[in-house]
Write a protein that holds these residues in place. Sequence first.
Motif, PDB file in Angstrom:
ATOM      1  N   VAL A  68      42.761   7.969  85.070  1.00 35.18           N
ATOM      2  CA  VAL A  68      41.776   8.189  84.013  1.00 35.18           C
ATOM      3  C   VAL A  68      40.715   7.100  84.151  1.00 35.18           C
ATOM      4  O   VAL A  68      41.013   5.915  84.059  1.00 35.18           O
ATOM      5  CB  VAL A  68      42.417   8.114  82.607  1.00 35.18           C
ATOM      6  N   LEU A 110      38.865  12.540  85.116  1.00 31.79           N
ATOM      7  CA  LEU A 110      40.251  12.547  85.586  1.00 31.79           C
ATOM      8  C   LEU A 110      40.312  12.880  87.064  1.00 31.79           C
ATOM      9  O   LEU A 110      39.563  13.724  87.548  1.00 31.79           O
ATOM     10  CB  LEU A 110      41.071  13.608  84.841  1.00 31.79           C
ATOM     11  N   ALA A 168      43.710   8.104  75.590  1.00 34.48           N
ATOM     12  CA  ALA A 168      43.037   7.687  76.819  1.00 34.48           C
ATOM     13  C   ALA A 168      42.571   6.253  76.740  1.00 34.48           C
ATOM     14  O   ALA A 168      42.354   5.704  75.714  1.00 34.48           O
ATOM     15  CB  ALA A 168      41.845   8.586  77.102  1.00 34.48           C
TER      16      ALA A 168
END
Length: 173
Positions: free
Chosen positions: A108, A113, A173
Amino acid sequence: MSDRYDDFEGIDDLDGPGDSYREDGPAGGDADDGLLEEELRQAAAILDPVPAGLRQVAVDAFALHDLDARVAELTFDSLVDAIPVRGETDPPRMLTFRSDTVTVDVEVTADGLIGQLLPPGPAGIEVLSGPRAHTRLTADDMGRFTGDAPPAGPFALRLRTGGEVVVTEWLRA
């Protein structure tokens, strides 16, 4: 009795365990429990209501739940498991998810991605991010996939490989 027990009306009326108290709880059992539960539920709704936005997020998250899917557990997270590299200011986050049939390696970054499935093979991948629209990605024959937009907030991946569905754990994330 002292003033401390004034709220317990009728407590002196109990002569012993045989009158209106059973060893497994008060007489009436489930009916009394249901009444108490309902009263507690109403008190909580008045004193500490669930915000409407949070309730909607919970309903939307439950709608994403797939009962037939296998769960791929997080086995490596570079934020927790990796040794920091000196001089690296914004290293990519490396994640590894494993189920009994597939391993998913994901990087990430601020750009999006990058990932790969093991064993390699084509798959449809959805980046789940709560009530927002899913980002759809495709893994090639080598199991590689990329996505342009990094996930914002909590996310999970749903993989469709042949007839099998695998969903990763949710994380931020």
